[in-house]
Design an enzyme around this catalytic site. Structure first.
Site, PDB file in Angstrom:
ATOM      1  N   ASP A 102     -10.232   4.212  -4.633  1.00 24.37           N
ATOM      2  CA  ASP A 102      -9.053   3.368  -4.727  1.00 24.37           C
ATOM      3  C   ASP A 102      -8.702   3.290  -6.208  1.00 24.37           C
ATOM      4  O   ASP A 102      -9.605   3.239  -7.036  1.00 24.37           O
ATOM      5  CB  ASP A 102      -9.399   1.963  -4.209  1.00 24.37           C
ATOM      6  CG  ASP A 102      -8.269   1.342  -3.415  1.00 24.37           C
ATOM      7  OD1 ASP A 102      -7.177   1.228  -3.980  1.00 24.37           O
ATOM      8  OD2 ASP A 102      -8.493   0.967  -2.250  1.00 24.37           O
ATOM      9  N   ASP A 204      -3.115   1.789  -5.265  1.00 26.02           N
ATOM     10  CA  ASP A 204      -2.810   0.423  -4.826  1.00 26.02           C
ATOM     11  C   ASP A 204      -1.406   0.013  -5.294  1.00 26.02           C
ATOM     12  O   ASP A 204      -1.059   0.201  -6.463  1.00 26.02           O
ATOM     13  CB  ASP A 204      -3.860  -0.487  -5.481  1.00 26.02           C
ATOM     14  CG  ASP A 204      -3.813  -1.905  -5.000  1.00 26.02           C
ATOM     15  OD1 ASP A 204      -4.173  -2.139  -3.837  1.00 26.02           O
ATOM     16  OD2 ASP A 204      -3.432  -2.795  -5.789  1.00 26.02           O
ATOM     17  N   GLU A 261      -0.010   3.343  -1.589  1.00 26.34           N
ATOM     18  CA  GLU A 261       0.233   2.156  -0.774  1.00 26.34           C
ATOM     19  C   GLU A 261       1.597   1.611  -1.189  1.00 26.34           C
ATOM     20  O   GLU A 261       1.783   1.213  -2.338  1.00 26.34           O
ATOM     21  CB  GLU A 261      -0.843   1.098  -1.028  1.00 26.34           C
ATOM     22  CG  GLU A 261      -0.638  -0.105  -0.126  1.00 26.34           C
ATOM     23  CD  GLU A 261      -1.123  -1.417  -0.741  1.00 26.34           C
ATOM     24  OE1 GLU A 261      -1.395  -2.337   0.028  1.00 26.34           O
ATOM     25  OE2 GLU A 261      -1.212  -1.527  -1.975  1.00 26.34           O
ATOM     26  N   HIS A 326      -7.445  -3.383   5.345  1.00 27.21           N
ATOM     27  CA  HIS A 326      -8.232  -4.559   4.969  1.00 27.21           C
ATOM     28  C   HIS A 326      -7.381  -5.775   4.623  1.00 27.21           C
ATOM     29  O   HIS A 326      -7.918  -6.808   4.246  1.00 27.21           O
ATOM     30  CB  HIS A 326      -9.125  -4.194   3.776  1.00 27.21           C
ATOM     31  CG  HIS A 326      -8.302  -3.810   2.568  1.00 27.21           C
ATOM     32  ND1 HIS A 326      -7.541  -2.661   2.533  1.00 27.21           N
ATOM     33  CD2 HIS A 326      -8.076  -4.442   1.402  1.00 27.21           C
ATOM     34  CE1 HIS A 326      -6.910  -2.597   1.379  1.00 27.21           C
ATOM     35  NE2 HIS A 326      -7.211  -3.660   0.674  1.00 27.21           N
ATOM     36  N   ASP A 327      -6.074  -5.634   4.666  1.00 21.52           N
ATOM     37  CA  ASP A 327      -5.197  -6.761   4.316  1.00 21.52           C
ATOM     38  C   ASP A 327      -4.577  -7.418   5.545  1.00 21.52           C
ATOM     39  O   ASP A 327      -3.980  -8.484   5.432  1.00 21.52           O
ATOM     40  CB  ASP A 327      -4.053  -6.272   3.412  1.00 21.52           C
ATOM     41  CG  ASP A 327      -4.547  -5.858   2.040  1.00 21.52           C
ATOM     42  OD1 ASP A 327      -5.539  -6.441   1.564  1.00 21.52           O
ATOM     43  OD2 ASP A 327      -3.948  -4.946   1.441  1.00 21.52           O
TER      44      ASP A 327
END
Ligand code: NOJ
Length: 535
Positions: A102, A204, A261, A326-327
């Site tokens: 990431d 990200d 993302e 994961h969010d």
């Protein structure tokens, strides 16, 4: 491993997303770690995925559980050491599994040495401009920009009496990507990992890294989260330029993937997500579009999301398919209310693994892990702490992987950092492996088919039934090979009459045996049946 000639691994493979704190704890401290991932590589190989993407493992004060990095070249001791990471790389590579890190470019931690220096003085400070500082009287913010995690995006710094920008927590100050010195230093950090041999990055919040140079207001918006109407803080032309620079950097290394993302609202804005693919060769290799995550359980809506997503992919570009992360809430919790969630999870697996695009599986999705109920005192996510009881945060989708029926679902010998979902006794890897019809075995079989059949990993996609009456059907074609996929989103039998002749037989079905001949012109699709047909 799909990686020869025109079959590029990141286009035609399957990627597994690991939230490392919750995957497997090797040392009994209750938190998952890198040696834990190494110990579970056989499991990952058995599942059959081509790559793992690991949420951040860099040095971090963990205000946002690793998404606040204080040193991009070090591994946080919670996860292990740099040596452990190198071991993970070589162990994964030896099994033909790629490793994607990431990379958080929008902000660092407030404890990153760059920010500490930037904050130390206003004048004659070479790093001052590496972050975004602005004048305004204390109490009056420079503008109306909001943090994506609630409240103003500006924090007053009493030492130098200016505000700094933070799109997320105040402990995550935004970098100034217009500063070429910072850019160079950051790109050097990225190269550090490329030189070590990582296979790519998930970037990200990449569409937020540059903001309006004149700091103009976003349109007023009074909401819980300030995602909407944020032209000044998202998708700025300079962001696209930086993405292109990034691509040039990555192009120096072979077989690298970059995944963006793209945070938008309404969630899933395919045009914007696809815009970061550029012309299909000059920007990111893949971008996430979250439309599918927000479709809830409706075949017609899925059809429309898929159609719209594909419509925007540049000719030389390639889509990704993502249904969980994961969010957000775990996918299985989003499949409508009521019964049949497990059946729906299998249909969703079939959808994800047969659409055109690189599938991303979020850890636990392959066994149908559910959101956990997190009590107030158990909340770890700062967003949950801030907004409880209206919003309990993201912990619910980050609970420990359920490996077996032992203590803590086999995740840790110690005390798990987040509670294990109480359903682990029935719902865990070990017991699902033994059950041929389990969600795990559906994933495993479909991943294998995805790998073995060119139409499934490389073929064109053409709709046949567009979701009316709860059934979605499409074909995937590669040269002379064709596979037809039919998915029943409902709990009723469906009479299917598709005017395609030739003989078809079952390649995979959640209900029918493999090899069974089937007449497309007239057959009964069973409740929540997912079926793949070959000639
Ligand atoms: C998006 C990440 O997925 C999320 O977990 C994080 O909190 C923010 N970006 C800030 O880095």
């Amino acid at each position: 491993m799909i990686n020869q000639g025109k079959f590029i691994w990141w286009k035609h493979g399957v990627i597994y997303h690991i939230y490392p704190l919750s995957f497997y704890d090797s040392n009994g401290d209750g938190k998952g770690d890198i040696p834990g991932i190494i110990q579970k590589l056989d499991y990952i190989a058995e599942l059959g995925v081509d790559a793992i993407w690991i949420s951040p493992v860099y040095l971090s004060p963990m205000m946002d559980f690793g998404y606040d990095v204080s040193n991009y070249r070090e591994i946080d001791p919670v996860f292990g050491t740099l040596e452990d990471f190198k071991n993970l790389l070589s162990a994964a590579h030896s099994k033909g599994i790629k490793v994607i890190m990431d990379m958080i470019m929008n902000h660092t931690s407030h404890l990153h040495p760059w920010f500490i220096e930037s904050r130390s003085s206003k004048l004659n400070n070479p790093k001052r401009n590496w972050y975004i500082w602005e004048n305004a009287d204390k109490g009056l913010k420079p503008n109306n920009w909001k943090s994506a995690l609630g409240g103003s995006a500006w924090e007053y710094d009493t030492l130098t009496r200016q505000y700094y920008l933070h799109t997320f927590l105040k402990e995550q100050p935004d970098l100034n990507w217009r500063n070429s010195h910072m850019r160079k230093a950051f790109f050097d950090d990225i190269e550090f990992w490329l030189k070590m041999g990582v296979d790519g990055f998930r970037f990200d919040a990449i569409n937020m890294i540059v903001k309006d140079n004149h700091l103009r207001n976003n349109p007023p918006f009074f909401g819980f989260f300030h995602y909407k109407k944020t032209w000044a803080t998202r998708n700025q032309p300079v962001s696209y330029a930086i993405v292109r620079m990034l691509r040039k950097l990555l192009n120096k290394y072979e077989n690298i993937v970059s995944i963006g993302e793209i945070y938008t609202l309404p969630p899933g804005s395919p045009a914007i997500s696809a815009s970061y693919l550029g012309n299909g060769t000059d920007s990111l290799h893949l971008t996430f579009d979250f439309s599918l995550i927000f479709c809830w359980w409706n075949a017609q809506r899925y059809y429309k999301c898929i159609r719209d997503w594909y419509k925007h992919i540049p000719v030389k570009g390639w889509p990704s398919i993502v249904m969980s992360n994961h969010d957000l809430s775990r996918s299985i919790n989003r499949f409508g209310t009521g019964l049949h969630k497990k059946e729906k999870a299998k249909v969703a697996a079939a959808l994800m693994l047969t659409l055109k695009g690189t599938p991303f599986i979020y850890y636990g999705e392959e066994i149908g892990m559910f959101n956990s109920k997190i009590g107030k005192s158990q909340i770890k996510d700062p967003v949950g702490k801030k907004f409880w009881p209206f919003y309990r945060g993201r912990d619910k989708a980050r609970t420990p992987m359920q490996w077996n029926t032992q203590k803590n679902a086999g995740f840790t010998e110690g005390s798990p950092w987040l509670p294990v979902h109480p359903d682990f006794i029935e719902n865990n890897v070990e017991s699902q492996k033994e059950n041929p019809g389990s969600i795990f075995n559906v994933y495993k079989t479909l991943i294998k088919l995805h790998k073995e059949h060119k139409p499934l990993h490389a073929g064109e996609w053409k709709p046949i039934l567009r979701g009316k009456d709860g059934v979605l059907a499409y074909s995937r074609t590669w040269e002379h090979e064709k596979i037809i996929v039919i998915l029943n989103f409902t709990s009723g039998n469906k009479n299917i009459k598709i005017k395609i002749s030739t003989q078809w037989k079952v390649l995979f079905s959640t209900h029918k045996p493999k090899g069974e001949p089937l007449n497309l012109r007239d057959f009964v699709l069973l409740p929540f049946e997912a079926i793949l047909l070959e000639r």
